[in-house]
Design a protein around this motif. Structure first.
Motif, mmCIF file in Angstrom:
data_model
loop_
_atom_site.group_PDB
_atom_site.id
_atom_site.type_symbol
_atom_site.label_atom_id
_atom_site.label_comp_id
_atom_site.label_asym_id
_atom_site.label_seq_id
_atom_site.Cartn_x
_atom_site.Cartn_y
_atom_site.Cartn_z
ATOM 1 N N ALA A 592 40.610 44.689 27.440
ATOM 2 C CA ALA A 592 39.165 44.496 27.334
ATOM 3 C C ALA A 592 38.852 43.030 27.091
ATOM 4 C CB ALA A 592 38.606 45.357 26.217
ATOM 5 N N GLY A 593 37.949 42.480 27.939
ATOM 6 C CA GLY A 593 37.556 41.091 27.801
ATOM 7 C C GLY A 593 38.345 40.145 28.654
ATOM 8 N N GLN A 594 39.508 40.612 29.204
ATOM 9 C CA GLN A 594 40.247 39.736 30.104
ATOM 10 C C GLN A 594 39.592 39.712 31.482
ATOM 11 O OE1 GLN A 594 44.319 41.255 29.684
ATOM 12 N NE2 GLN A 594 44.818 39.356 28.585
ATOM 13 N N THR A 595 40.047 38.803 32.314
ATOM 14 C CA THR A 595 39.449 38.599 33.638
ATOM 15 C C THR A 595 40.413 39.021 34.735
ATOM 16 O OG1 THR A 595 38.117 36.758 32.830
ATOM 17 C CG2 THR A 595 38.466 36.880 35.219
ATOM 18 N N ALA A 596 39.836 39.717 35.756
ATOM 19 C CA ALA A 596 40.602 40.069 36.947
ATOM 20 C C ALA A 596 39.853 39.544 38.161
ATOM 21 C CB ALA A 596 40.798 41.572 37.053
ATOM 22 N N THR A 597 40.585 39.315 39.230
ATOM 23 C CA THR A 597 39.965 38.850 40.484
ATOM 24 C C THR A 597 40.011 39.980 41.501
ATOM 25 O OG1 THR A 597 40.611 36.561 40.058
ATOM 26 C CG2 THR A 597 40.068 37.157 42.334
ATOM 27 N N LEU A 598 38.804 40.345 42.034
ATOM 28 C CA LEU A 598 38.693 41.384 43.055
ATOM 29 C C LEU A 598 38.447 40.698 44.397
ATOM 30 C CD1 LEU A 598 36.355 43.916 41.182
ATOM 31 C CD2 LEU A 598 38.855 43.684 41.044
ATOM 32 N N THR A 599 39.216 41.079 45.419
ATOM 33 C CA THR A 599 39.127 40.424 46.725
ATOM 34 C C THR A 599 38.873 41.472 47.808
ATOM 35 O OG1 THR A 599 40.669 38.721 45.994
ATOM 36 C CG2 THR A 599 40.292 38.927 48.372
ATOM 37 N N ALA A 600 37.825 41.219 48.640
ATOM 38 C CA ALA A 600 37.472 42.134 49.737
ATOM 39 C C ALA A 600 37.990 41.582 51.053
ATOM 40 C CB ALA A 600 35.963 42.314 49.812
ATOM 41 N N ASN A 601 38.205 42.465 52.033
ATOM 42 C CA ASN A 601 38.582 42.037 53.385
ATOM 43 C C ASN A 601 38.158 43.079 54.394
ATOM 44 O OD1 ASN A 601 40.953 43.970 53.862
ATOM 45 N ND2 ASN A 601 41.557 42.989 51.926
ATOM 46 N N THR A 639 31.569 50.146 53.754
ATOM 47 C CA THR A 639 31.514 50.085 52.289
ATOM 48 C C THR A 639 32.794 50.651 51.697
ATOM 49 O OG1 THR A 639 29.118 50.317 52.310
ATOM 50 C CG2 THR A 639 30.215 50.800 50.247
ATOM 51 N N THR A 640 33.228 50.067 50.572
ATOM 52 C CA THR A 640 34.361 50.621 49.828
ATOM 53 C C THR A 640 34.129 50.379 48.350
ATOM 54 O OG1 THR A 640 36.765 50.743 49.736
ATOM 55 C CG2 THR A 640 35.799 48.547 49.800
ATOM 56 N N THR A 641 34.950 51.044 47.524
ATOM 57 C CA THR A 641 34.888 50.855 46.078
ATOM 58 C C THR A 641 36.273 50.495 45.554
ATOM 59 O OG1 THR A 641 35.286 53.201 45.642
ATOM 60 C CG2 THR A 641 32.981 52.477 45.807
ATOM 61 N N ILE A 642 36.328 49.836 44.403
ATOM 62 C CA ILE A 642 37.581 49.528 43.734
ATOM 63 C C ILE A 642 37.370 49.706 42.234
ATOM 64 C CG2 ILE A 642 37.020 47.061 43.727
ATOM 65 C CD1 ILE A 642 40.037 46.523 43.769
ATOM 66 N N SER A 643 38.326 50.373 41.588
ATOM 67 C CA SER A 643 38.237 50.609 40.155
ATOM 68 C C SER A 643 39.154 49.640 39.413
ATOM 69 C CB SER A 643 38.623 52.052 39.831
ATOM 70 O OG SER A 643 37.699 52.943 40.401
ATOM 71 N N GLN A 644 38.596 48.980 38.449
ATOM 72 C CA GLN A 644 39.370 48.070 37.613
ATOM 73 C C GLN A 644 39.641 48.756 36.273
ATOM 74 O OE1 GLN A 644 40.759 44.846 38.159
ATOM 75 N NE2 GLN A 644 41.772 45.626 36.323
ATOM 76 N N ALA A 645 40.975 49.025 36.013
ATOM 77 C CA ALA A 645 41.363 49.688 34.776
ATOM 78 C C ALA A 645 41.339 48.686 33.630
ATOM 79 C CB ALA A 645 42.739 50.310 34.910
ATOM 80 N N VAL A 646 40.849 49.139 32.461
ATOM 81 C CA VAL A 646 40.750 48.292 31.271
ATOM 82 C C VAL A 646 41.341 49.055 30.085
ATOM 83 C CG1 VAL A 646 39.218 47.089 29.671
ATOM 84 C CG2 VAL A 646 38.708 47.106 32.131
ATOM 85 N N SER A 647 42.225 48.392 29.328
ATOM 86 C CA SER A 647 42.790 48.983 28.106
ATOM 87 C C SER A 647 42.224 48.259 26.903
ATOM 88 C CB SER A 647 44.317 48.879 28.115
ATOM 89 O OG SER A 647 44.845 49.298 26.865
ATOM 90 N N PRO A 648 41.944 49.013 25.836
ATOM 91 C CA PRO A 648 41.459 48.327 24.623
ATOM 92 C C PRO A 648 42.548 47.537 23.925
ATOM 93 C CG PRO A 648 41.713 50.666 24.215
ATOM 94 C CD PRO A 648 41.943 50.464 25.690
ATOM 95 N N CYS A 649 43.879 47.847 24.274
ATOM 96 C CA CYS A 649 45.024 47.146 23.684
ATOM 97 C C CYS A 649 45.023 47.242 22.163
ATOM 98 C CB CYS A 649 45.070 45.678 24.115
ATOM 99 S SG CYS A 649 45.207 45.490 25.917
ATOM 100 N N THR A 650 44.768 48.399 21.585
ATOM 101 C CA THR A 650 44.730 48.604 20.116
ATOM 102 C C THR A 650 45.931 49.371 19.612
ATOM 103 O OG1 THR A 650 43.472 50.635 20.440
ATOM 104 C CG2 THR A 650 42.214 48.591 20.104
ATOM 105 N N GLY A 651 46.901 49.780 20.460
ATOM 106 C CA GLY A 651 48.064 50.577 20.020
ATOM 107 C C GLY A 651 49.052 49.765 19.217
ATOM 108 N N LEU A 652 49.199 48.478 19.475
ATOM 109 C CA LEU A 652 50.127 47.590 18.746
ATOM 110 C C LEU A 652 49.342 46.390 18.275
ATOM 111 C CD1 LEU A 652 53.153 47.727 21.207
ATOM 112 C CD2 LEU A 652 53.014 48.817 18.963
ATOM 113 N N GLN A 653 49.453 46.102 17.025
ATOM 114 C CA GLN A 653 48.710 44.979 16.463
ATOM 115 C C GLN A 653 49.662 43.988 15.826
ATOM 116 O OE1 GLN A 653 45.917 46.553 13.721
ATOM 117 N NE2 GLN A 653 44.647 47.490 15.327
ATOM 118 N N ALA A 654 49.281 42.784 15.775
ATOM 119 C CA ALA A 654 50.134 41.727 15.171
ATOM 120 C C ALA A 654 50.260 41.945 13.671
ATOM 121 C CB ALA A 654 49.533 40.355 15.461
#
Length: 733
Positions: A592-601, A639-654
């Motif tokens: 969550a909060g990270q950035t991904a790049t989506l590319t169409a063609n 037209t097409t769709t793309i799903s971007q998966a997001v994890s909260p990343c809360t299972g392991l903490q520092a």
């Protein structure tokens, strides 16, 4: 009707002035009404002729000087109001035509035509009642209609011009008032509205030219409006000043005085020696000999349906010299064809009652070498097979209009005779029958318009029927009276004289734009208009949707089944491929909060649901999110769709407890990570789902961990030493 040379009548008054000057005073050409109390009273003699009839036409040229209130032009609306047969009236700025039975108040009127009456402008106004429909014409154009039904009874009200006892007085000028006991056609009205009808004409009850007095002069003795119909329906000018420019005879009028209506047809009578027109022998000998086809056309208005009446042909004595004959056979029409040198000929006759007395009809006879056919008003009427494949030979019989030597004499009017040395199609007949062909045309041998002389005038010198083609096959009139309404040049004819606009055979159009583009997965429909039957190439149906698979040219054939005229049109359809659009992410799973790049063609341009229009977009969702991208190429959309998966990343903490110093670099990395450890450390790496992908006990120092074979994404590195745990997020991309 062709324009004759304009003649202006003048009353020349020579004044003996000191300088010997001759002053010409202009003769009156119209009558001005003051709108207060002026009127012309005619009486009931003209309207009594309508009793028992259910048709009338009333015409006048008018120039109003006011459009306020009501102004009677002509009619017998008066007091009592239940004794009206007809009336033309200005109602404020509208012209209106009224008709009633004459003995009660069940009269009707055409709707108001707001703005049709124009101050200080000459206009021709005509009201026509045909027994069921009332029509108002302004300057020869139908402007309003109403449906009604009347048979005229005896009316006690006087016919008046310019006013009546109900105080509906007309303000302005009036010229050329005519009253007819028939329903004149639009062609009739157009033919004669711009000229004077001199003297009597069939069905003309009253005819006022107003060419009297001295324009704006002293006319106190000129108190009668002369009827030129021959029926002596003289009008009496009432309460008119008859001096000066108002309430007096004035000039100019709506029609130039002295301009007579040209002849537009020829009336033939067999009351004495049979009227006839002999055409040159060269038509038979030069233009038809050796031919196997012929078409003969004419407009006819028979005044008798008794016996046989030659329209045009060379059936005569000897009877074995016939090439063609168009004839009225009692109340039918016939067309016969022969070789011209033997008694070998035969004819086809239409069904009974196809000929109509006193009605203009177009009759055409066609021989195509095998079949003899007759068309009435452009519609097929009858046919018969010829008894031989005739080839025309030289004949000694003259071609004659209206009669022959065996007393088959025609009574009535004839107009627009055309002789062709080919077989004209039904479409060609329909296309040109309602107009004049000005001069030459392919295969047109002779072309007679009959636009000669002065209609019903003195035409003793007009004894030649002119051929409009360059062949100059002029005919000679024989035994015609050439004066009056019979046995003379007359008007109107079967077509409007000088009208040369042919009917378009079929004017086909395809959609708003015949060149269309469609996407490969879409449908369209091609719709032709202008005909009543349609055939398309490519197996498609007119106006029905279909899905084309490739670019193509489609041809439409359209036919008017009434006239048999047809035409064709094309539609060019371009099929563009619909793009197949796809999209990928540079990281299938992010925190969550990270950035991904989506590319169409797959397309030329793109539109994301984020409103971005670039090929690639950067997204930083906090939850798993579906993105939509629309791609366009040549106007086609995918037209097409793309799903971007997001994890909260809360299972392991520092763990903030102190552990041996540990650093991981580079981070992110494409797969190779370097670990700097202090002391022995247990290293465990899991993915975001908690799956262990790496576990080792590493000694103090630098170590390289290779994650190149694993998916891009977020991983959790856990370092444990002496019971102290530290976690580090690492990213492989």
């Amino acid at each position: 009707m062709k324009k004759t040379k304009q003649m202006i009548k003048t009353l020349c008054l020579t004044l003996a002035l000191g300088f010997g000057v001759s002053v010409e005073a202009q003769t009156g050409a119209a009558l001005n009404f003051d709108g207060v109390n002026d009127k012309v009273v005619i009486g009931t003699s003209a309207t009594s002729s309508l009793v028992g009839n259910n048709k009338v036409t009333v015409e006048a040229w008018v120039r109003p000087t006011s459009t306020v209130g009501l102004g009677m032009v002509v009619g017998n609306y008066n007091s009592p109001g239940n004794s009206m047969q007809f009336m033309i009236r200005r109602q404020n700025d509208s012209w209106v035509f009224w008709a009633g039975p004459g003995n009660n108040t069940t009269y009707s009127n055409t709707p108001l035509t707001a703005g049709s009456a124009t101050i200080n402008v000459w206009q021709h106004v005509a009201g026509v009642f045909n027994g069921t429909v009332m029509t108002l014409y302004i300057n020869g154009v139908a402007s309003a209609t109403a449906v009604t039904s009347n048979t005229f009874a005896t009316a006690t009200n006087s016919l008046m011009i310019g006013g009546e006892s109900a105080s509906e007085f007309f303000a302005g000028d009036i010229d050329e008032v005519r009253i007819w006991n028939v329903a004149r056609s639009q062609a009739d009205i157009q033919n004669t509205r711009n000229c004077e009808i001199n003297g009597s004409a069939p069905n003309l009850l009253a005819n006022y030219h107003f060419n009297q007095g001295i324009a704006a002069g002293v006319n106190t003795s000129v108190t009668s409006a002369i009827d030129d119909s021959g029926n002596s329906n003289t009008g009496t000018l009432t309460t008119m000043a008859l001096t000066g420019a108002t309430s007096n005879w004035v000039s100019p009028g709506g029609v130039t005085s002295g301009v007579s209506c040209n002849g537009a047809a020829l009336n033939l009578s067999n009351a004495g020696p049979a009227d006839n027109v002999v055409l040159p022998q060269a038509i038979s000998t030069n233009s038809l000999v050796g031919k196997t086809k012929v078409t003969v056309e004419a407009w006819v208005r028979p005044t008798s349906l008794t016996g046989l009446g030659v329209i045009v042909g060379n059936y005569n004595t000897p009877t074995n010299q016939l090439q063609f004959l168009l004839r009225r056979d009692n109340n039918a029409y016939s067309f016969g064809v022969g070789t011209g040198v033997t008694a070998l000929y035969n004819a086809v006759t239409t069904a009974v009652a196809t000929a109509t007395i006193n009605v203009w009809q177009h009759v055409a006879g066609v021989f195509d070498g095998t079949v003899i056919s007759v068309y009435i008003n452009g519609a097929f009427s009858a046919s018969v097979n010829a008894i031989s494949n005739y080839t025309f030979a030289t004949t000694t019989n003259s071609i004659i209009i209206g009669a022959n030597g065996i007393n088959e004499n025609y009574n009535g009017d004839i107009d627009e005779i055309r002789i062709w040395n080919t077989n004209r199609s039904k479409c060609e007949i329909n296309t040109f029958m309602n107009c004049e062909i000005p001069a030459n045309a392919t295969n047109l041998v002779a072309n007679y318009h009959f636009n000669q002389g002065i209609s019903a005038g003195s035409n003793a010198a007009v004894t030649t029927l002119n051929d409009a083609t360059s062949n100059a096959f002029n005919g000679t009139l024989n035994t015609f009276a050439l004066a009056g309404a019979t046995s003379n040049w007359v008007s109107p004819g079967g077509v409007v004289s000088g009208f040369t606009t042919a009917l378009a055979p079929v004017s086909l159009t395809v959609n708003a734009n015949p060149s269309l583009a469609v996407c490969s997965t879409n449908s369209l429909s091609l719709t032709g208009t202008g005909a009543n039957t349609y055939t398309w190439t490519g197996g498609i149906t007119n106006g029905t949707a279909f899905t084309p698979t490739a670019s193509n040219t489609y041809t439409l054939s359209g036919t008017n089944t009434i006239t048999t005229c047809s035409n064709s049109a094309i539609s060019n359809v371009t099929v563009n491929t619909t793009p197949t659009v796809s999209a990928v992410s540079n990281s299938t799973l992010i925190c969550a909060g990270q950035t991904a790049t989506l590319t169409a063609n797959g397309a030329a341009s793109y539109l994301w649901n984020t409103s971005a229009t670039t090929t690639a977009i950067a997204v930083s969702p906090t939850l798993s999110t579906t993105y939509t991208v629309t791609g366009t190429t040549n106007g086609c959309v995918g037209t097409t769709t793309i799903s971007q998966a997001v994890s909260p990343c809360t299972g392991l903490q520092a763990n903030n407890n102190s552990v041996s110093a540990i650093s991981v670099y580079p981070n992110p990395s494409t797969g190779l990570f370097t670990l700097d450890l202090v002391g022995t450390t247990d290293i465990t790496i899991v993915d975001v789902l908690g799956k262990v992908i790496y576990i080792q006990n590493l000694a103090d120092g630098k170590h390289t961990i290779n994650l190149s074979n694993f998916n891009n994404g977020l991983y959790i590195l856990k370092a444990e030493s002496n019971g102290v745990v530290k976690t580090v997020r690492i990213v492989k991309n």
